[in-house]
Write a protein that holds these residues in place. Structure first.
Motif, PDB file in Angstrom:
ATOM      1  N   VAL A 172     113.463  62.803  38.205  1.00 56.52           N
ATOM      2  CA  VAL A 172     112.094  63.245  38.204  1.00 56.52           C
ATOM      3  C   VAL A 172     111.179  61.987  38.955  1.00 56.52           C
ATOM      4  O   VAL A 172     110.491  62.409  39.807  1.00 56.52           O
ATOM      5  CB  VAL A 172     111.400  63.061  36.986  1.00 56.52           C
ATOM      6  CG1 VAL A 172     110.036  63.318  36.637  1.00 56.52           C
ATOM      7  CG2 VAL A 172     111.989  64.511  35.878  1.00 56.52           C
ATOM      8  N   LEU A 173     111.632  60.722  38.821  1.00 57.32           N
ATOM      9  CA  LEU A 173     111.171  59.916  39.567  1.00 57.32           C
ATOM     10  C   LEU A 173     111.325  59.868  41.229  1.00 57.32           C
ATOM     11  O   LEU A 173     110.534  59.715  41.933  1.00 57.32           O
ATOM     12  CB  LEU A 173     111.316  58.342  39.147  1.00 57.32           C
ATOM     13  CG  LEU A 173     110.730  58.028  37.526  1.00 57.32           C
ATOM     14  CD1 LEU A 173     111.299  56.601  37.130  1.00 57.32           C
ATOM     15  CD2 LEU A 173     109.305  58.210  37.725  1.00 57.32           C
ATOM     16  N   ALA A 174     112.624  60.028  41.436  1.00 59.36           N
ATOM     17  CA  ALA A 174     112.864  60.232  42.871  1.00 59.36           C
ATOM     18  C   ALA A 174     112.064  61.521  43.533  1.00 59.36           C
ATOM     19  O   ALA A 174     111.933  61.648  44.583  1.00 59.36           O
ATOM     20  CB  ALA A 174     114.571  60.475  42.946  1.00 59.36           C
ATOM     21  N   ALA A 175     112.370  62.560  42.692  1.00 60.17           N
ATOM     22  CA  ALA A 175     111.563  63.822  43.311  1.00 60.17           C
ATOM     23  C   ALA A 175     110.015  63.466  43.346  1.00 60.17           C
ATOM     24  O   ALA A 175     109.468  63.581  44.343  1.00 60.17           O
ATOM     25  CB  ALA A 175     111.595  65.030  42.200  1.00 60.17           C
ATOM     26  N   GLU A 176     109.296  62.763  42.399  1.00 59.14           N
ATOM     27  CA  GLU A 176     108.059  62.439  42.809  1.00 59.14           C
ATOM     28  C   GLU A 176     107.879  61.262  44.064  1.00 59.14           C
ATOM     29  O   GLU A 176     106.895  61.588  44.830  1.00 59.14           O
ATOM     30  CB  GLU A 176     107.421  61.560  41.555  1.00 59.14           C
ATOM     31  CG  GLU A 176     107.227  62.513  40.278  1.00 59.14           C
ATOM     32  CD  GLU A 176     106.720  61.716  39.177  1.00 59.14           C
ATOM     33  OE1 GLU A 176     106.762  60.566  39.110  1.00 59.14           O
ATOM     34  OE2 GLU A 176     106.535  62.469  38.070  1.00 59.14           O
ATOM     35  N   LEU A 177     108.731  60.545  44.153  1.00 58.15           N
ATOM     36  CA  LEU A 177     108.579  59.487  45.354  1.00 58.15           C
ATOM     37  C   LEU A 177     108.712  60.369  46.657  1.00 58.15           C
ATOM     38  O   LEU A 177     108.114  60.260  47.618  1.00 58.15           O
ATOM     39  CB  LEU A 177     109.560  58.576  45.399  1.00 58.15           C
ATOM     40  CG  LEU A 177     109.383  57.464  44.354  1.00 58.15           C
ATOM     41  CD1 LEU A 177     110.521  56.586  44.018  1.00 58.15           C
ATOM     42  CD2 LEU A 177     108.098  56.492  44.609  1.00 58.15           C
ATOM     43  N   ILE A 178     109.634  61.338  46.790  1.00 58.31           N
ATOM     44  CA  ILE A 178     109.976  62.336  47.919  1.00 58.31           C
ATOM     45  C   ILE A 178     108.731  62.956  48.108  1.00 58.31           C
ATOM     46  O   ILE A 178     108.236  63.157  49.103  1.00 58.31           O
ATOM     47  CB  ILE A 178     111.141  62.997  47.646  1.00 58.31           C
ATOM     48  CG1 ILE A 178     112.491  62.384  47.684  1.00 58.31           C
ATOM     49  CG2 ILE A 178     111.129  64.125  48.695  1.00 58.31           C
ATOM     50  CD1 ILE A 178     113.536  62.994  47.109  1.00 58.31           C
ATOM     51  N   VAL A 179     108.085  63.557  47.173  1.00 62.51           N
ATOM     52  CA  VAL A 179     106.710  64.384  47.157  1.00 62.51           C
ATOM     53  C   VAL A 179     105.821  63.669  47.916  1.00 62.51           C
ATOM     54  O   VAL A 179     104.974  63.732  48.926  1.00 62.51           O
ATOM     55  CB  VAL A 179     106.489  64.926  46.111  1.00 62.51           C
ATOM     56  CG1 VAL A 179     105.085  65.771  46.230  1.00 62.51           C
ATOM     57  CG2 VAL A 179     107.418  66.180  45.656  1.00 62.51           C
ATOM     58  N   VAL A 180     105.499  62.152  47.260  1.00 58.79           N
ATOM     59  CA  VAL A 180     104.506  61.569  47.922  1.00 58.79           C
ATOM     60  C   VAL A 180     104.739  60.891  49.288  1.00 58.79           C
ATOM     61  O   VAL A 180     103.814  61.074  50.302  1.00 58.79           O
ATOM     62  CB  VAL A 180     104.548  60.164  47.071  1.00 58.79           C
ATOM     63  CG1 VAL A 180     103.552  59.081  47.623  1.00 58.79           C
ATOM     64  CG2 VAL A 180     103.768  60.420  45.576  1.00 58.79           C
ATOM     65  N   LEU A 181     106.046  60.749  49.645  1.00 60.43           N
ATOM     66  CA  LEU A 181     106.404  60.064  51.084  1.00 60.43           C
ATOM     67  C   LEU A 181     106.178  61.220  51.818  1.00 60.43           C
ATOM     68  O   LEU A 181     105.778  61.355  53.349  1.00 60.43           O
ATOM     69  CB  LEU A 181     107.673  59.864  50.927  1.00 60.43           C
ATOM     70  CG  LEU A 181     108.078  58.217  50.340  1.00 60.43           C
ATOM     71  CD1 LEU A 181     109.378  57.886  50.387  1.00 60.43           C
ATOM     72  CD2 LEU A 181     107.087  57.246  50.910  1.00 60.43           C
ATOM     73  N   ALA A 182     106.806  62.649  51.724  1.00 57.38           N
ATOM     74  CA  ALA A 182     106.643  63.843  52.335  1.00 57.38           C
ATOM     75  C   ALA A 182     105.178  64.094  52.708  1.00 57.38           C
ATOM     76  O   ALA A 182     104.927  64.270  53.811  1.00 57.38           O
ATOM     77  CB  ALA A 182     107.379  64.836  51.863  1.00 57.38           C
ATOM     78  N   GLY A 183     104.348  64.002  51.594  1.00 58.00           N
ATOM     79  CA  GLY A 183     102.886  64.321  51.866  1.00 58.00           C
ATOM     80  C   GLY A 183     102.390  63.212  52.803  1.00 58.00           C
ATOM     81  O   GLY A 183     101.393  63.751  53.499  1.00 58.00           O
ATOM     82  N   SER A 184     102.473  62.034  52.710  1.00 63.48           N
ATOM     83  CA  SER A 184     101.927  61.022  53.832  1.00 63.48           C
ATOM     84  C   SER A 184     102.355  61.223  54.821  1.00 63.48           C
ATOM     85  O   SER A 184     101.752  61.066  56.102  1.00 63.48           O
ATOM     86  CB  SER A 184     102.259  59.755  53.218  1.00 63.48           C
ATOM     87  OG  SER A 184     103.736  59.392  53.052  1.00 63.48           O
ATOM     88  N   ALA A 185     103.749  61.551  55.103  1.00 61.77           N
ATOM     89  CA  ALA A 185     104.135  61.845  56.541  1.00 61.77           C
ATOM     90  C   ALA A 185     103.800  63.169  57.197  1.00 61.77           C
ATOM     91  O   ALA A 185     103.332  63.240  58.228  1.00 61.77           O
ATOM     92  CB  ALA A 185     105.759  62.048  56.446  1.00 61.77           C
ATOM     93  N   PHE A 186     103.425  64.276  56.452  1.00 64.49           N
ATOM     94  CA  PHE A 186     102.893  65.465  56.789  1.00 64.49           C
ATOM     95  C   PHE A 186     101.329  65.565  57.107  1.00 64.49           C
ATOM     96  O   PHE A 186     100.786  66.181  57.751  1.00 64.49           O
ATOM     97  CB  PHE A 186     103.400  66.843  56.187  1.00 64.49           C
ATOM     98  CG  PHE A 186     104.728  66.994  56.357  1.00 64.49           C
ATOM     99  CD1 PHE A 186     105.368  67.713  57.382  1.00 64.49           C
ATOM    100  CD2 PHE A 186     105.709  66.911  55.105  1.00 64.49           C
ATOM    101  CE1 PHE A 186     106.524  67.888  57.392  1.00 64.49           C
ATOM    102  CE2 PHE A 186     107.086  66.918  55.176  1.00 64.49           C
ATOM    103  CZ  PHE A 186     107.441  67.628  56.240  1.00 64.49           C
ATOM    104  N   ALA A 187     100.641  64.671  56.214  1.00 65.51           N
ATOM    105  CA  ALA A 187      99.380  64.644  56.426  1.00 65.51           C
ATOM    106  C   ALA A 187      98.822  63.130  56.354  1.00 65.51           C
ATOM    107  O   ALA A 187      98.552  62.684  55.176  1.00 65.51           O
ATOM    108  CB  ALA A 187      98.671  65.380  55.204  1.00 65.51           C
ATOM    109  N   PRO A 188      99.165  62.697  57.477  1.00 66.56           N
ATOM    110  CA  PRO A 188      98.641  61.003  57.544  1.00 66.56           C
ATOM    111  C   PRO A 188      97.254  60.772  57.487  1.00 66.56           C
ATOM    112  O   PRO A 188      96.881  59.779  57.196  1.00 66.56           O
ATOM    113  CB  PRO A 188      99.327  60.552  58.818  1.00 66.56           C
ATOM    114  CG  PRO A 188      99.279  61.961  59.827  1.00 66.56           C
ATOM    115  CD  PRO A 188      99.615  62.891  58.619  1.00 66.56           C
ATOM    116  N   SER A 189      96.444  61.839  57.828  1.00 66.31           N
ATOM    117  CA  SER A 189      95.016  61.555  57.671  1.00 66.31           C
ATOM    118  C   SER A 189      94.544  61.570  56.273  1.00 66.31           C
ATOM    119  O   SER A 189      93.288  61.269  56.094  1.00 66.31           O
ATOM    120  CB  SER A 189      94.175  62.380  58.580  1.00 66.31           C
ATOM    121  OG  SER A 189      94.516  63.950  58.138  1.00 66.31           O
ATOM    122  N   ALA A 190      95.147  62.278  55.198  1.00 65.51           N
ATOM    123  CA  ALA A 190      94.749  62.342  53.736  1.00 65.51           C
ATOM    124  C   ALA A 190      94.518  60.992  53.093  1.00 65.51           C
ATOM    125  O   ALA A 190      93.312  60.975  52.504  1.00 65.51           O
ATOM    126  CB  ALA A 190      95.794  63.179  53.051  1.00 65.51           C
TER     127      ALA A 190
END
Length: 206
Positions: A103-121
């Protein structure tokens, strides 16, 4: 952006922090694990200093290294804990630990992927950075903490206070046969209960 000597120190502190974090788990001696934990905190504080967050770095040293890690070290050295007995039942909780890790690994992947796809957020939600030449970032952090987030700061303090009182109440044990001071019993005393007059015959002891 770190370049040159700053980048070299960044990779140095990062490698030492990662290696010491691994040794916290891999060390067989619990005292060595706590010492490696202190080394991890020190290198993490150095990384904060390199990025300009000296307040977080000093807080990490003062709070975690100066209080929490030293407390862990004292507890491990003072208590006679049979760690071999504790490790025997570790396999029973392995499935639950694996689930929590996934679960923690999935959360980290979601956070990193979100920052990669939306760097302006993150830039749209972050607070404006103060001018270091005119105002220190510690002062700016205090302004934000005690104005916009003052209620959350007070709530966090109350939660920590309640947790501290709860830990004291749960761990406080009165042993039988040990004399303790009782304020109510002292206040309720009177001459009849406080004084015992003994008539000793002449020539004899008590």
């Amino acid at each position: 952006m770190l370049t040159g000597l700053g980048a070299a120190f960044f990779y140095l502190f990062s490698c030492i922090a990662i290696a010491s974090a691994v040794m916290v788990i891999a060390a067989r001696n619990p005292v060595h694990s706590v010492l490696f934990l202190i080394l991890t905190f020190v290198n993490a504080a150095a990384l904060f200093l390199l990025t300009g967050a000296e307040f977080l770095g000093m807080i990490l040293l003062v709070v975690y290294v100066g209080a929490v890690a030293v407390l862990f070290l004292f507890v491990v050295m003072m208590l006679d804990v049979d760690f071999a007995e504790l490790k025997r039942g570790a396999l029973e909780y392995a499935p639950v630990g694996a689930l929590v890790g996934i679960v923690l690994a999935a959360e980290l992947i979601v956070v990193l992927a979100g920052s990669a796809f939306a760097p302006s957020a993150p830039a749209s939600t972050a607070q404006p950075m103060p001018d270091v030449a005119t105002r220190h970032n510690t002062a700016a952090l205090g302004d934000v903490l005690y104005t916009e987030y003052v209620y959350f700061f007070q709530i966090a303090g109350m939660v920590l206070l309640v947790a501290m009182i709860g830990a004291i109440v749960l761990t406080l044990r009165h042993k039988e046969g040990v004399k303790r001071q009782s304020i109510m019993a002292q206040v309720a005393r009177n001459p009849k209960t406080a004084i015992d007059v003994v008539d000793v015959p002449t020539g004899k002891g008590i």
